[in-house]
Design a protein around this motif. Structure first.
Motif, PDB file in Angstrom:
ATOM      1  N   ALA A 171       4.401  14.751  -4.052  1.00 30.96           N
ATOM      2  CA  ALA A 171       3.970  14.632  -5.454  1.00 30.96           C
ATOM      3  C   ALA A 171       2.801  15.560  -5.771  1.00 30.96           C
ATOM      4  CB  ALA A 171       3.578  13.191  -5.757  1.00 30.96           C
ATOM      5  N   TYR A 172       2.068  15.989  -4.750  1.00 29.23           N
ATOM      6  CA  TYR A 172       0.870  16.802  -4.993  1.00 29.23           C
ATOM      7  C   TYR A 172       1.200  18.290  -5.048  1.00 29.23           C
ATOM      8  CZ  TYR A 172      -1.832  12.599  -4.507  1.00 29.23           C
ATOM      9  OH  TYR A 172      -2.333  11.352  -4.732  1.00 29.23           O
ATOM     10  N   ALA A 173       0.489  18.993  -5.901  1.00 26.90           N
ATOM     11  CA  ALA A 173       0.769  20.412  -6.123  1.00 26.90           C
ATOM     12  C   ALA A 173       0.392  21.246  -4.904  1.00 26.90           C
ATOM     13  CB  ALA A 173       0.007  20.902  -7.355  1.00 26.90           C
ATOM     14  N   ASP A 174      -0.700  20.878  -4.243  1.00 21.23           N
ATOM     15  CA  ASP A 174      -1.221  21.679  -3.133  1.00 21.23           C
ATOM     16  C   ASP A 174      -0.738  21.084  -1.801  1.00 21.23           C
ATOM     17  OD1 ASP A 174      -2.692  23.048  -1.234  1.00 21.23           O
ATOM     18  OD2 ASP A 174      -4.549  23.044  -2.413  1.00 21.23           O
ATOM     19  N   GLN A 175       0.403  21.553  -1.336  1.00 21.02           N
ATOM     20  CA  GLN A 175       1.000  21.006  -0.119  1.00 21.02           C
ATOM     21  C   GLN A 175       0.159  21.309   1.124  1.00 21.02           C
ATOM     22  OE1 GLN A 175       4.095  18.961   0.301  1.00 21.02           O
ATOM     23  NE2 GLN A 175       3.062  18.599  -1.639  1.00 21.02           N
ATOM     24  N   GLN A 176      -0.500  22.470   1.115  1.00 21.69           N
ATOM     25  CA  GLN A 176      -1.373  22.813   2.251  1.00 21.69           C
ATOM     26  C   GLN A 176      -2.525  21.826   2.373  1.00 21.69           C
ATOM     27  OE1 GLN A 176      -2.410  26.970   1.667  1.00 21.69           O
ATOM     28  NE2 GLN A 176      -1.386  27.494   3.602  1.00 21.69           N
ATOM     29  N   ALA A 177      -3.108  21.473   1.219  1.00 24.13           N
ATOM     30  CA  ALA A 177      -4.217  20.514   1.225  1.00 24.13           C
ATOM     31  C   ALA A 177      -3.739  19.155   1.712  1.00 24.13           C
ATOM     32  CB  ALA A 177      -4.821  20.403  -0.178  1.00 24.13           C
ATOM     33  N   ALA A 178      -2.538  18.753   1.283  1.00 27.80           N
ATOM     34  CA  ALA A 178      -1.989  17.466   1.716  1.00 27.80           C
ATOM     35  C   ALA A 178      -1.769  17.466   3.231  1.00 27.80           C
ATOM     36  CB  ALA A 178      -0.685  17.177   0.977  1.00 27.80           C
ATOM     37  N   GLU A 179      -1.223  18.546   3.748  1.00 26.34           N
ATOM     38  CA  GLU A 179      -0.982  18.652   5.194  1.00 26.34           C
ATOM     39  C   GLU A 179      -2.293  18.607   5.981  1.00 26.34           C
ATOM     40  OE1 GLU A 179       1.676  18.378   6.741  1.00 26.34           O
ATOM     41  OE2 GLU A 179       3.294  18.926   5.369  1.00 26.34           O
ATOM     42  N   ALA A 180      -3.315  19.258   5.419  1.00 24.38           N
ATOM     43  CA  ALA A 180      -4.615  19.294   6.094  1.00 24.38           C
ATOM     44  C   ALA A 180      -5.211  17.897   6.206  1.00 24.38           C
ATOM     45  CB  ALA A 180      -5.573  20.229   5.350  1.00 24.38           C
ATOM     46  N   VAL A 181      -5.076  17.109   5.130  1.00 26.70           N
ATOM     47  CA  VAL A 181      -5.568  15.722   5.166  1.00 26.70           C
ATOM     48  C   VAL A 181      -4.774  14.924   6.193  1.00 26.70           C
ATOM     49  CG1 VAL A 181      -5.795  13.574   3.867  1.00 26.70           C
ATOM     50  CG2 VAL A 181      -6.392  15.753   2.777  1.00 26.70           C
ATOM     51  N   LEU A 182      -3.454  15.075   6.155  1.00 26.91           N
ATOM     52  CA  LEU A 182      -2.579  14.282   7.031  1.00 26.91           C
ATOM     53  C   LEU A 182      -2.746  14.639   8.511  1.00 26.91           C
ATOM     54  CD1 LEU A 182       0.640  14.165   4.834  1.00 26.91           C
ATOM     55  CD2 LEU A 182      -0.757  12.211   5.540  1.00 26.91           C
TER      56      LEU A 182
ATOM     57  N   ALA B 207       0.846  -1.199   0.000  1.00 22.97           N
ATOM     58  CA  ALA B 207       0.000   0.000   0.000  1.00 22.97           C
ATOM     59  C   ALA B 207       0.881   1.249   0.000  1.00 22.97           C
ATOM     60  CB  ALA B 207      -0.900   0.003   1.223  1.00 22.97           C
ATOM     61  N   ARG B 208       0.451   2.244  -0.761  1.00 27.02           N
ATOM     62  CA  ARG B 208       1.151   3.535  -0.759  1.00 27.02           C
ATOM     63  C   ARG B 208       0.235   4.556  -0.087  1.00 27.02           C
ATOM     64  NH1 ARG B 208       6.125   2.917  -2.269  1.00 27.02           N
ATOM     65  NH2 ARG B 208       6.023   2.871  -4.542  1.00 27.02           N
ATOM     66  N   HIS B 209       0.695   5.061   1.054  1.00 22.69           N
ATOM     67  CA  HIS B 209      -0.074   6.057   1.811  1.00 22.69           C
ATOM     68  C   HIS B 209       0.292   7.478   1.360  1.00 22.69           C
ATOM     69  CE1 HIS B 209      -1.729   3.438   5.095  1.00 22.69           C
ATOM     70  NE2 HIS B 209      -0.790   2.640   4.636  1.00 22.69           N
ATOM     71  N   LEU B 210      -0.609   8.416   1.659  1.00 23.33           N
ATOM     72  CA  LEU B 210      -0.357   9.821   1.307  1.00 23.33           C
ATOM     73  C   LEU B 210       0.970  10.310   1.883  1.00 23.33           C
ATOM     74  CD1 LEU B 210      -1.152  12.539   0.103  1.00 23.33           C
ATOM     75  CD2 LEU B 210      -2.526  12.979   2.157  1.00 23.33           C
ATOM     76  N   SER B 211       1.280   9.916   3.126  1.00 30.11           N
ATOM     77  CA  SER B 211       2.524  10.397   3.752  1.00 30.11           C
ATOM     78  C   SER B 211       3.768   9.965   2.979  1.00 30.11           C
ATOM     79  CB  SER B 211       2.619   9.888   5.191  1.00 30.11           C
ATOM     80  OG  SER B 211       2.648   8.469   5.218  1.00 30.11           O
ATOM     81  N   GLN B 212       3.639   8.908   2.184  1.00 29.70           N
ATOM     82  CA  GLN B 212       4.784   8.393   1.437  1.00 29.70           C
ATOM     83  C   GLN B 212       4.958   9.091   0.084  1.00 29.70           C
ATOM     84  OE1 GLN B 212       3.005   4.348   1.956  1.00 29.70           O
ATOM     85  NE2 GLN B 212       5.116   3.710   2.274  1.00 29.70           N
TER      86      GLN B 212
ATOM     87  N   LEU C  93      -6.171   1.890  -7.569  1.00 32.43           N
ATOM     88  CA  LEU C  93      -5.995   3.305  -7.232  1.00 32.43           C
ATOM     89  C   LEU C  93      -7.338   3.820  -6.713  1.00 32.43           C
ATOM     90  CD1 LEU C  93      -4.425   6.011  -7.315  1.00 32.43           C
ATOM     91  CD2 LEU C  93      -4.898   6.100  -9.774  1.00 32.43           C
ATOM     92  N   HIS C  94      -7.348   4.230  -5.455  1.00 31.25           N
ATOM     93  CA  HIS C  94      -8.610   4.621  -4.827  1.00 31.25           C
ATOM     94  C   HIS C  94      -9.063   5.999  -5.321  1.00 31.25           C
ATOM     95  CE1 HIS C  94      -8.336   1.089  -2.420  1.00 31.25           C
ATOM     96  NE2 HIS C  94      -7.184   1.447  -1.900  1.00 31.25           N
ATOM     97  N   PRO C  95     -10.374   6.295  -5.169  1.00 32.83           N
ATOM     98  CA  PRO C  95     -10.871   7.611  -5.600  1.00 32.83           C
ATOM     99  C   PRO C  95     -10.617   8.659  -4.517  1.00 32.83           C
ATOM    100  CG  PRO C  95     -12.698   6.275  -4.803  1.00 32.83           C
ATOM    101  CD  PRO C  95     -11.454   5.415  -4.691  1.00 32.83           C
ATOM    102  N   GLY C  96     -10.444   9.890  -4.934  1.00 35.19           N
ATOM    103  CA  GLY C  96     -10.254  10.974  -3.973  1.00 35.19           C
ATOM    104  C   GLY C  96      -9.464  12.106  -4.591  1.00 35.19           C
ATOM    105  N   LYS C  97      -9.325  13.185  -3.838  1.00 34.16           N
ATOM    106  CA  LYS C  97      -8.558  14.338  -4.314  1.00 34.16           C
ATOM    107  C   LYS C  97      -7.728  14.927  -3.167  1.00 34.16           C
ATOM    108  CE  LYS C  97     -11.972  16.878  -6.092  1.00 34.16           C
ATOM    109  NZ  LYS C  97     -13.245  16.226  -6.446  1.00 34.16           N
ATOM    110  N   ILE C  98      -6.595  15.493  -3.532  1.00 36.71           N
ATOM    111  CA  ILE C  98      -5.803  16.307  -2.621  1.00 36.71           C
ATOM    112  C   ILE C  98      -5.875  17.716  -3.179  1.00 36.71           C
ATOM    113  CG2 ILE C  98      -3.537  16.705  -1.595  1.00 36.71           C
ATOM    114  CD1 ILE C  98      -4.816  14.047  -0.730  1.00 36.71           C
ATOM    115  N   GLY C  99      -6.649  18.582  -2.536  1.00 34.06           N
ATOM    116  CA  GLY C  99      -6.959  19.866  -3.164  1.00 34.06           C
ATOM    117  C   GLY C  99      -7.813  19.589  -4.393  1.00 34.06           C
ATOM    118  N   ASP C 100      -7.402  20.126  -5.544  1.00 37.98           N
ATOM    119  CA  ASP C 100      -8.134  19.884  -6.797  1.00 37.98           C
ATOM    120  C   ASP C 100      -7.564  18.718  -7.578  1.00 37.98           C
ATOM    121  OD1 ASP C 100      -9.878  22.007  -6.451  1.00 37.98           O
ATOM    122  OD2 ASP C 100      -8.519  23.437  -7.434  1.00 37.98           O
TER     123      ASP C 100
END
Ligand code: MN
Length: 191
Positions: free
Chosen positions: A35-46, A26-31, A75-82
């Motif tokens: 790769a995602y453009a919106d780092q703030q959105a990624a941090e908010a999820v994490l 499994a590949r988690h978001l923290s790993q 590949l699961h559905p979802g978004k990080i930011g847009d």
């Protein structure tokens, strides 16, 4: 990983994760946060959770010329930011090796890009549609739907994986949510 009898041949239910649990990673978001453009959105999820973005099989096929590596990805559905959930993306270490993907369920895209970034293309993935990644091209799957995107893949076993180049320079284009599903935008961080 459980031993597989390569020389004698074998069969595998590519999507049966219960039976073949040892083969799945499994590949988690923290790993792959970077790769995602919106780092703030990624941090908010994490801050709340560390979702599994995708899962894939590691079958341990001998990495010798003439062998064929293959497996399945979910590949699961979802978004990080847009930006839609996606795989890290990679070149093959042995650049002159191609790959085939076959869509099994869900809908999404395969983003491919030449080494110098001058040729960037988006190929549609859907059930029972095969997609060819030309040799030399980086590739990443993207889930633009609202259910799992599952697929089968096969590539020359000696190809190897180069994740570092994409981690460093990114893909030239990003796929983000839009009124009519998705759209391509330039990656501001691409170099
Ligand atoms: Mn590949």
């Amino acid at each position: 990983m459980k031993p597989l009898n390569w020389e004698g041949g074998f069969t595998l239910d590519v999507l049966d994760k219960m039976k073949d649990a040892a083969l799945w990673s499994a590949r988690h978001l923290s790993q792959m946060k970077a790769a995602y453009a919106d780092q703030q959105a990624a941090e908010a999820v994490l801050a709340d959770e560390d979702p599994v973005i995708y899962e894939f099989q590691e079958l341990g096929v001998p990495e010798t010329e003439g062998d064929l590596a293959f497996g399945a990805g979910v590949l699961h559905p979802g978004k990080i930011g847009d930006e839609f959930y996606m795989t890290k993306g990679h070149f093959h270490k042995k650049l002159e090796t191609a790959e085939v993907y076959l869509g099994l369920s869900g809908e999404g895209l395969l983003l491919i890009e030449s080494p110098d970034g001058t040729d960037s293309r988006v190929l549609e993935m859907k059930p029972m549609q095969a997609v060819y990644v030309p040799k030399g091209y980086a590739h990443r799957t993207i889930n633009t739907g609202d259910e799992d995107l599952t697929y089968f893949f096969a590539f020359p076993a000696e190809a190897g994986h180069d994740y570092g180049t994409i981690e460093l320079k990114g893909f030239r284009n990003l796929i983000i949510a839009a009124d009519r599903g998705w759209k391509i935008v330039e990656n501001p961080k691409w170099s």
